[in-house]
Design a protein around this motif. Structure first.
Motif, PDB file in Angstrom:
ATOM      1  N   LEU A   1       0.825  -1.202   0.000  1.00 35.80           N
ATOM      2  CA  LEU A   1       0.000   0.000   0.000  1.00 35.80           C
ATOM      3  C   LEU A   1       0.865   1.260   0.000  1.00 35.80           C
ATOM      4  N   ASN A   2       1.953   1.249   0.750  1.00 34.09           N
ATOM      5  CA  ASN A   2       2.872   2.389   0.754  1.00 34.09           C
ATOM      6  C   ASN A   2       3.492   2.591  -0.618  1.00 34.09           C
TER       7      ASN A   2
ATOM      8  N   ILE B   1       8.463   8.710   3.545  1.00 36.66           N
ATOM      9  CA  ILE B   1       9.557   8.094   4.301  1.00 36.66           C
ATOM     10  C   ILE B   1       9.062   7.646   5.672  1.00 36.66           C
ATOM     11  N   ASN B   2       8.224   8.459   6.293  1.00 35.23           N
ATOM     12  CA  ASN B   2       7.644   8.091   7.580  1.00 35.23           C
ATOM     13  C   ASN B   2       6.809   6.812   7.461  1.00 35.23           C
ATOM     14  N   ALA B   3       6.014   6.711   6.411  1.00 35.27           N
ATOM     15  CA  ALA B   3       5.169   5.526   6.224  1.00 35.27           C
ATOM     16  C   ALA B   3       6.009   4.272   5.994  1.00 35.27           C
ATOM     17  N   LEU B   4       7.164   4.416   5.358  1.00 35.50           N
ATOM     18  CA  LEU B   4       8.028   3.264   5.124  1.00 35.50           C
ATOM     19  C   LEU B   4       8.751   2.806   6.385  1.00 35.50           C
ATOM     20  N   LEU B   5       9.139   3.760   7.243  1.00 33.60           N
ATOM     21  CA  LEU B   5       9.990   3.425   8.383  1.00 33.60           C
ATOM     22  C   LEU B   5       9.236   3.138   9.673  1.00 33.60           C
ATOM     23  N   VAL B   6       8.042   3.699   9.835  1.00 26.56           N
ATOM     24  CA  VAL B   6       7.299   3.525  11.087  1.00 26.56           C
ATOM     25  C   VAL B   6       6.323   2.367  10.939  1.00 26.56           C
TER      26      VAL B   6
ATOM     27  N   GLU C   1       6.226   5.777  17.259  1.00 31.41           N
ATOM     28  CA  GLU C   1       5.953   7.202  17.125  1.00 31.41           C
ATOM     29  C   GLU C   1       6.383   7.685  15.743  1.00 31.41           C
ATOM     30  N   ASN C   2       5.609   8.603  15.168  1.00 24.24           N
ATOM     31  CA  ASN C   2       5.931   9.139  13.850  1.00 24.24           C
ATOM     32  C   ASN C   2       7.258   9.878  13.877  1.00 24.24           C
ATOM     33  N   LEU C   3       7.980   9.810  12.762  1.00 30.67           N
ATOM     34  CA  LEU C   3       9.244  10.520  12.629  1.00 30.67           C
ATOM     35  C   LEU C   3       9.041  11.973  12.212  1.00 30.67           C
ATOM     36  N   VAL C   4       7.874  12.277  11.678  1.00 34.57           N
ATOM     37  CA  VAL C   4       7.570  13.632  11.205  1.00 34.57           C
ATOM     38  C   VAL C   4       6.315  14.123  11.911  1.00 34.57           C
ATOM     39  N   SER C   5       6.028  15.399  11.739  1.00 34.09           N
ATOM     40  CA  SER C   5       4.835  15.955  12.374  1.00 34.09           C
ATOM     41  C   SER C   5       3.582  15.383  11.706  1.00 34.09           C
ATOM     42  N   PRO C   6       2.462  15.433  12.405  1.00 34.80           N
ATOM     43  CA  PRO C   6       1.217  14.886  11.824  1.00 34.80           C
ATOM     44  C   PRO C   6       0.824  15.560  10.505  1.00 34.80           C
TER      45      PRO C   6
ATOM     46  N   ALA D   1       2.659  13.656   7.727  1.00 28.22           N
ATOM     47  CA  ALA D   1       2.125  12.297   7.610  1.00 28.22           C
ATOM     48  C   ALA D   1       0.738  12.317   6.963  1.00 28.22           C
ATOM     49  N   HIS D   2      -0.086  13.285   7.332  1.00 28.30           N
ATOM     50  CA  HIS D   2      -1.428  13.366   6.757  1.00 28.30           C
ATOM     51  C   HIS D   2      -1.391  13.860   5.312  1.00 28.30           C
ATOM     52  N   LEU D   3      -0.447  14.738   4.986  1.00 29.89           N
ATOM     53  CA  LEU D   3      -0.319  15.204   3.608  1.00 29.89           C
ATOM     54  C   LEU D   3      -0.045  14.032   2.672  1.00 29.89           C
ATOM     55  N   TYR D   4       0.765  13.089   3.144  1.00 23.97           N
ATOM     56  CA  TYR D   4       1.064  11.905   2.327  1.00 23.97           C
ATOM     57  C   TYR D   4      -0.117  10.942   2.290  1.00 23.97           C
TER      58      TYR D   4
END
Length: 146
Positions: A25-26, A85-90, A95-100, A103-106
């Motif tokens: 999915l990512n 990148i956050n979706a691939l690594l977390v 906890e998310n590596l980036v701000s919400p 993450a939501h923009l992606y």
């Protein structure tokens, strides 16, 4: 129709996208982000700049690389990359590596965002850096224009 419905329930496609298999999915969302940016450049060029009129001889000539289009694709997809990148690594409850926001923009529509951002970037770059041969100067005949 009913056979396919029953088979789809037996396969349980939602299991495919759960856990570690969410990589699929990512990947698809990342792919949509890039193709959205490419489509934004195509749509801006064809519908707005060229006003739906193509020069066929120019399409098949080797005029080099359109750097404005490449830069626009990069500018359209770049804001979604932190979320990708956050979706691939977390995984899981980490906890998310980036701000919400990133993450939501992606996850909330990177395809549409990159489409709009790259189209606007292409229009802005094209207005500041005009090509050597503008569309208005071209003499179209019925054989070369569609």
């Amino acid at each position: 129709g009913y056979v396919v419905l029953l088979l789809s329930l037996l396969v349980c496609p939602w299991w495919t996208f759960a856990g570690k298999a969410s990589f699929v999915l990512n990947f698809l969302t990342g792919y949509a982000m890039i193709t959205g940016a490419i489509a934004g450049v195509f749509l801006a060029d064809y519908w707005i700049l060229k006003k739906r009129c193509l020069d066929l001889q120019e399409l098949y000539s080797s005029t080099g690389v359109n750097w404005k289009a490449l830069l626009s694709v990069f500018l359209g997809a770049a804001p979604c990359m932190p979320g990708f990148i956050n979706a691939l690594l977390v995984h899981g409850e980490q906890e998310n590596l980036v701000s919400p926001f990133w993450a939501h923009l992606y996850s909330g529509g990177s395809c549409l965002f990159s489409l709009g951002a790259s189209g606007i970037a292409y229009l802005v770059l094209s207005s500041f850096f005009e090509s050597k041969k503008s569309l208005k100067e071209t003499d179209f005949t019925s054989e070369t224009a569609i």
